[in-house]
Design an enzyme around this catalytic site. Sequence first.
Site, PDB file in Angstrom:
ATOM      1  N   ASP A  88       0.739  -1.026   0.011  1.00 32.41           N
ATOM      2  CA  ASP A  88      -0.012   0.081   0.088  1.00 32.41           C
ATOM      3  C   ASP A  88       0.820   1.247  -0.098  1.00 32.41           C
ATOM      4  O   ASP A  88       2.076   1.314   0.687  1.00 32.41           O
ATOM      5  CB  ASP A  88      -0.955  -0.023   0.989  1.00 32.41           C
TER       6      ASP A  88
ATOM      7  N   GLU B 164      -7.797   5.009  12.268  1.00 35.12           N
ATOM      8  CA  GLU B 164      -6.513   4.297  13.018  1.00 35.12           C
ATOM      9  C   GLU B 164      -6.105   5.311  14.198  1.00 35.12           C
ATOM     10  O   GLU B 164      -5.180   5.120  14.950  1.00 35.12           O
ATOM     11  CB  GLU B 164      -5.376   4.110  12.367  1.00 35.12           C
TER      12      GLU B 164
END
Length: 294
Positions: free
Chosen positions: A96, A188
Site C-alpha cells: 500500500d 486508526e
Amino acid sequence: MTVKKKPAAPPRKKTAVKRKPSPRKKKKTNKINTNLIIALTGIALILLSPFYYGYVLNTFSSAWQWVRDFGKDPHYRTYKSFDINIPTKYTVHGIDVSYAQGKIDWHKVKVMQEDSVHITFAFIKATEGVLLVDPYFKRNWREAAKAGIICGAYHYFRPEKSGKWQARFFMQNVNVEKGDMPMVVDVETLKGASPEQMRKELKAFLESVEAKTGTKPIIYSGLSFYKDYLQSYFEGYRLWIAHYYKPELKAGRNTQWLFWQHSDKARVNGINHTVDFDAFHGDSIAFRNMLITD
C-alpha cells in the site's frame, strides 16, 4: 758404493672435476619454476577478482542468515530481495502506497519476484478528510493498473469530520471499475473525537459508500485500535489489519479479516522508499472472487 734412492714424490691430490649441470636437469628446474609462477599468478587473479569476493560474501551471507533463522518459525522467513520477513503460508501479496513513496516505477514493482513472492495488488491512498487529495493518487491509480497490478483506493478517515461528507469527497475522486478491489476506509486514530463520535461518523461513511457503489467497504485499522474501539461494532464488514513483525496475525478466531499489513519497511524495486507489505487471507481464487464484479 751405496746408491741413495731418491725419496718418492708425495702423492698428488686429485682435484674434483666440476661437472656442468646436465641440460635435462636444468630444463626440469625451469619447468617447476614456470608452473609455480603460473599457479601463484592464478591464485592472485582469483583473490583479486570481484567475482571471488562476491562469492565469498554471498556464501558468508547465506551462512549468517542460516544462523539467524535457526530455531525460528519456518513459516516466517527472510526474503532478501524485499529485506523483510514474510509469512510463507500466504500466496497473494501486495503493498500500500501514498505520496510518502514518491514517484513509483510500477513496471519494476510488477516484475520483482523472489521464489513465489511477487506483488499482485496495491492499495493506493486517494483522499483524506474532506479536502485533501493525495498528490500522487491519479498517477499511481493509472500506472499501477497499466502495469497489471490490481488496485484498491483508500481514504484516510478523520473522526472529527462528517463521515457522510468524507464519503462523498472520496467517491468524487475515485472511479472504481470491475476488477478493482473494494474501497477502503483507514481509521486508526481518534484525533480528539470520542470513541462514540468516531463510530457514528464511521458508520455514516460506510453506509454512504455502500449505497453509492453497491459494495461494502473494507475497514483498515491497527490491531490495538481495532480491539479497543471497533471490535463487535461493525460486524459484517471485512477487515484489513496492521500488525507488524509477527509470524501470524492473532486477531481472534471470530475476526473476519481479509488483509494483513505485516510490515512497514519492505524494499521493493521501483520504489525509492520503504513501503508497507500486505498478505491476503486466502488463495488466488478467493482473491479474485473478492474483487468488484459490476
